[in-house]
Write a protein that holds these residues in place. Sequence first.
Motif, PDB file in Angstrom:
ATOM      1  N   UNK A 111       0.834  -1.198   0.000  1.00  0.00           N
ATOM      2  CA  UNK A 111       0.000   0.000   0.000  1.00  0.00           C
ATOM      3  C   UNK A 111       0.875   1.257   0.000  1.00  0.00           C
ATOM      4  N   UNK A 112       1.954   1.238   0.784  1.00  0.00           N
ATOM      5  CA  UNK A 112       2.847   2.402   0.837  1.00  0.00           C
ATOM      6  C   UNK A 112       3.491   2.649  -0.522  1.00  0.00           C
ATOM      7  N   UNK A 113       3.971   1.586  -1.187  1.00  0.00           N
ATOM      8  CA  UNK A 113       4.579   1.738  -2.509  1.00  0.00           C
ATOM      9  C   UNK A 113       3.560   2.211  -3.545  1.00  0.00           C
ATOM     10  N   UNK A 114       2.342   1.691  -3.467  1.00  0.00           N
ATOM     11  CA  UNK A 114       1.291   2.104  -4.403  1.00  0.00           C
ATOM     12  C   UNK A 114       1.019   3.600  -4.267  1.00  0.00           C
ATOM     13  N   UNK A 115       0.825   4.059  -3.027  1.00  0.00           N
ATOM     14  CA  UNK A 115       0.503   5.478  -2.839  1.00  0.00           C
ATOM     15  C   UNK A 115       1.703   6.377  -3.126  1.00  0.00           C
ATOM     16  N   UNK A 116       2.914   5.872  -2.924  1.00  0.00           N
ATOM     17  CA  UNK A 116       4.098   6.628  -3.327  1.00  0.00           C
ATOM     18  C   UNK A 116       4.100   6.822  -4.842  1.00  0.00           C
ATOM     19  N   UNK A 117       3.805   5.763  -5.577  1.00  0.00           N
ATOM     20  CA  UNK A 117       3.753   5.852  -7.035  1.00  0.00           C
ATOM     21  C   UNK A 117       2.659   6.792  -7.509  1.00  0.00           C
ATOM     22  N   UNK A 118       1.471   6.667  -6.949  1.00  0.00           N
ATOM     23  CA  UNK A 118       0.358   7.541  -7.347  1.00  0.00           C
ATOM     24  C   UNK A 118       0.696   8.994  -7.038  1.00  0.00           C
ATOM     25  N   UNK A 119       1.274   9.255  -5.866  1.00  0.00           N
ATOM     26  CA  UNK A 119       1.627  10.620  -5.485  1.00  0.00           C
ATOM     27  C   UNK A 119       2.684  11.196  -6.429  1.00  0.00           C
ATOM     28  N   UNK A 120       3.653  10.365  -6.810  1.00  0.00           N
ATOM     29  CA  UNK A 120       4.699  10.825  -7.731  1.00  0.00           C
ATOM     30  C   UNK A 120       4.104  11.174  -9.087  1.00  0.00           C
ATOM     31  N   UNK A 121       3.244  10.313  -9.629  1.00  0.00           N
ATOM     32  CA  UNK A 121       2.622  10.571 -10.935  1.00  0.00           C
ATOM     33  C   UNK A 121       1.769  11.835 -10.878  1.00  0.00           C
TER      34      UNK A 121
END
Length: 93
Positions: free
Chosen positions: A70-80
């Motif tokens: 979940x942390x990696x997913x939201x990191x990716x979404x936030x970066x995009x």
Amino acid sequence: MARDTKNRQSANAGSSGKSGSTPPAAPARKPVNPLKFFSEVRQEGRKVTWTSRNETFVSTIMVLVMASFAALFFLGVDTVIGFIVNFLLGLGA
């Protein structure tokens, strides 16, 4: 008809007519014995079906793995989203 009136009058005779009457006093509380309380707690604790050490370990690992995903997913979404917002703001400059 006269009987109905008489029955209503006798039913209303018991009320004092006050709308703010005080409620009846609560019954006295029993004293609590701490030793008895804790022995009952232990008895109830023995009735519980506890998880094994292995089940607890596996569940803990699964929670940590899912939290990492979940942390990696939201990191990716936030970066995009950050790149998109910076691109759109850069168009106006």
